[in-house]
Design an enzyme around this catalytic site. Structure first.
Site, short mmCIF file in Angstrom:
data_model
loop_
_atom_site.label_atom_id
_atom_site.label_comp_id
_atom_site.label_asym_id
_atom_site.label_seq_id
_atom_site.Cartn_x
_atom_site.Cartn_y
_atom_site.Cartn_z
N TRP A 1 39.26 42.26 30.13
CA TRP A 1 38.14 42.17 29.19
C TRP A 1 38.05 40.81 28.49
CZ3 TRP A 1 40.53 40.75 24.85
CH2 TRP A 1 41.88 41.10 24.74
N GLU B 1 54.31 38.09 24.16
CA GLU B 1 52.96 37.52 24.15
C GLU B 1 52.20 38.09 22.94
OE1 GLU B 1 50.53 38.67 27.51
OE2 GLU B 1 49.59 36.70 27.57
N GLU C 1 47.46 37.67 38.42
CA GLU C 1 47.41 36.66 37.36
C GLU C 1 47.69 37.40 36.07
OE1 GLU C 1 46.73 34.70 34.55
OE2 GLU C 1 44.57 34.67 34.94
N CYS D 1 45.41 34.16 28.31
CA CYS D 1 46.79 34.10 28.81
C CYS D 1 47.33 32.67 28.77
CB CYS D 1 46.86 34.69 30.22
SG CYS D 1 45.58 34.05 31.27
N LYS E 1 36.77 46.83 39.99
CA LYS E 1 36.80 47.67 38.79
C LYS E 1 36.98 46.73 37.58
CE LYS E 1 39.87 49.33 36.25
NZ LYS E 1 39.18 49.16 34.96
P1 ADP Z 1 45.34 44.93 28.55
O1 ADP Z 1 46.55 45.62 27.97
O2 ADP Z 1 45.23 43.53 28.15
O3 ADP Z 1 44.07 45.73 28.45
P2 ADP Z 1 45.66 45.81 31.23
O4 ADP Z 1 46.56 45.24 32.25
O5 ADP Z 1 45.93 47.19 30.75
O6 ADP Z 1 45.66 44.76 30.06
O7 ADP Z 1 44.15 45.76 31.70
C1 ADP Z 1 43.65 44.85 32.64
C2 ADP Z 1 42.84 45.62 33.66
O8 ADP Z 1 43.72 46.52 34.32
C3 ADP Z 1 41.71 46.48 33.10
O9 ADP Z 1 40.62 46.48 34.00
C4 ADP Z 1 42.35 47.85 33.05
O10 ADP Z 1 41.40 48.90 33.12
C5 ADP Z 1 43.17 47.81 34.32
N1 ADP Z 1 44.26 48.79 34.40
C6 ADP Z 1 45.08 49.23 33.41
N2 ADP Z 1 45.94 50.16 33.88
C7 ADP Z 1 45.66 50.31 35.21
C8 ADP Z 1 46.19 51.11 36.26
N3 ADP Z 1 47.19 51.97 36.06
N4 ADP Z 1 45.63 50.98 37.50
C9 ADP Z 1 44.62 50.11 37.72
N5 ADP Z 1 44.09 49.34 36.77
C10 ADP Z 1 44.59 49.42 35.53
#
Ligand code: ADP
Length: 475
Positions: free
Chosen positions: A144, A379, A244, A278, A168
């Site tokens: 996001w 972080e 990344e 990041c 996604k």
């Molecule tokens: P943050 O904690 O900064 O939101 P995330 O790694 O959780 O970072 O989110 C980055 C992306 O990864 C978002 O699109 C989120 O929906 C997705 N995401 C989080 N958990 C999963 C998962 N188990 N499988 C696939 N995508 C995921």
């Protein structure tokens, strides 16, 4: 959602709300896709693969170039959408949309430069020829914090290489993704080549991405934790991955640097996107000879920053993404001050003038930070700058490298050999030398250690979507 060239609802018929982090207001309803939608999109991408990869690179290039033109022309509209769903100031959003469009242009060009090789073979009657071919269906997951450029940084090289894709986007920012897929549709990307699945719960979609055998590559930008989860899942079918992930950038101000000039740069990159990038510095190491001048300049600039809705004039600090982000910042600041850090400014939520409706935290500066504090290792992803004094330039490389992250690092110095030594010695993927923005579509972006695998952007970025194939011919 956009699947097989059509805008559609989720199979379940469900939707979820998108809200504005500046004031908590609902701004849209978006389809709440899940496993069945992801499966449908992967099948569409699979069915479209033969046609798309069979087109010439020139044809794919023209479509990507058209997408670049459309995205550039809609810069302000997409930027407004971004500010409304993500919170960054409008000017920063405009910069991001341009950066995002630049990937479409760069990979429109790189599509035509996927050169193979002929290699002298060991036998006189043998010929070796190397080809690069698209890996197949790509599943992409994006965050996001940069809701437009992180999409084109994956979609553009994947399409240029001849891959098809299912994306996604983050649940907080699906609207920028929808805008970009409208651009791709209008640019003439054929049905099924680029598919968008939105959803509130990422888990079932992510699970389908890693378990569906039609997906041959996972590309992800986000937290290290989720990246590891996807990489572990992808290992089962040995899918290719590029990741990344998080960072913990050191910002080094060496003895001979101009501390005031360094402070100006440090403020700009630390508070970029309210600290939610990041590549934001997470440890500011300043030589003790310059620490007073650096800190004074830094704090006086931070005190002038204005927080608020990014659509208003003169705002440089937007909201944090959600309540969890505020809590993390509060925890790190409380831990640091309890262990002896000096609070030089900020250190609290912002509640006045309607800011209590959003997730605002005052830009904060901590002095006397030491290695036992959480912020020294974890972080932050928020507007807190930890300043650490050091007294010997010779020790600084080891201090800077003492992290399991390895994304960005910054060095300020006027000494050419110190610049070269630190550039070579820092175990990070992106180093700014007297420079706070070492990024661009033409440059490889990515991390070492737990900051990730692979590179995005540059001529390297397209190879993440290509297989290498050797032909040995007997003649
Ligand atoms: P943050 O904690 O900064 O939101 P995330 O790694 O959780 O970072 O989110 C980055 C992306 O990864 C978002 O699109 C989120 O929906 C997705 N995401 C989080 N958990 C999963 C998962 N188990 N499988 C696939 N995508 C995921």
């Amino acid at each position: 959602m956009f699947i097989n060239g059509e805008w559609c609802a989720a199979v379940s018929g469900k939707t979820f709300d998108v809200t504005n982090p500046a004031n908590g207001e609902k701004i849209a309803d978006v389809p709440d896709g899940g496993q069945a939608d992801a499966e449908r999109a992967i099948q569409a991408a699979h069915d479209a693969f033969a046609g798309w990869s069979g087109m010439t690179a020139y044809e794919r290039s023209r479509i990507l170039y058209k997408a670049y033109e459309l995205m550039s022309a809609r810069k302000e509209d997409i930027a407004r959408t971004m500010t409304t769903e993500q919170g960054k100031p409008l000017r920063a959003a405009m910069n991001e949309v341009q950066y995002g469009a630049d990937f479409l242009l760069w990979y429109a060009e790189e599509a035509k430069r996927v050169y193979g090789e002929t290699i002298p073979a060991p036998r006189g009657d043998q010929r070796f020829i190397v080809l690069h071919q698209p890996v197949g269906v790509v599943a992409a997951v994006t965050p996001w914090n940069y809701p437009a450029s992180m999409i084109t940084r994956k979609v553009a090289p994947a399409l240029a290489a001849g891959c098809t894709i299912v994306l996604k986007p983050a649940e907080a920012t699906p609207l920028c993704a929808i805008e970009i897929f409208k651009v791709l549709e209008e640019a003439g990307v054929p049905a099924g080549v680029a598919n968008l699945v939105t959803g509130f719960d990422p888990k079932p979609i992510g699970e389908e991405f890693v378990t569906n055998p039609l997906v041959r590559k996972i590309t992800f930008t986000g937290s290290t934790e989720t990246g590891k989860l996807l990489a572990r899942g992808a290992a089962d079918q040995m899918k290719r991955v590029s990741l990344e992930l998080g960072g913990h950038a050191p910002f080094l101000v060496l003895k001979d640097a101009d501390p005031v000039f360094a402070a100006k740069g440090a403020v700009l990159v630390k508070y970029l996107n309210t600290g939610q990038a990041c590549i934001c510095p997470n440890r500011l190491f300043v030589h003790e000879s310059g620490i007073e001048a650096f800190t004074n300049e830094f704090v006086s600039r931070v005190e002038k920053m204005r927080a608020g809705n990014g659509l208003d004039q003169g705002i440089n600090i937007g909201p944090l993404v959600n309540e969890k982000a505020i809590e993390k910042v509060e925890r790190q600041v409380a831990d640091a001050t309890a262990k002896g850090a000096k609070l030089l400014c900020g250190g609290h939520r912002l509640m006045d003038d309607g800011l209590d409706k959003g997730h605002y935290y005052a830009p904060t500066v901590l002095g006397d930070v030491t290695p036992d504090m959480l912020i020294y290792r974890e972080e932050t992803f928020g507007p807190v700058a930890p300043i650490i004094a050091f007294d010997d330039d010779d020790d600084i490389l080891a201090m800077a490298n003492d992290t399991h992250y390895g994304l960005a690092a910054y060095v300020y110095t006027q000494n050419l050999s110190a610049a070269m030594r630190t550039f070579e010695g820092l175990r990070f993927g992106i180093i700014g030398i007297n420079d706070i923005n070492p990024t661009g579509a033409a440059a490889p972006f990515g991390g070492q250690k737990e900051s990730g695998l692979g590179r995005e952007g540059g001529h390297e970025g397209i190879f993440e979507y290509l297989e290498t194939k050797l032909g040995g011919f007997s003649i």
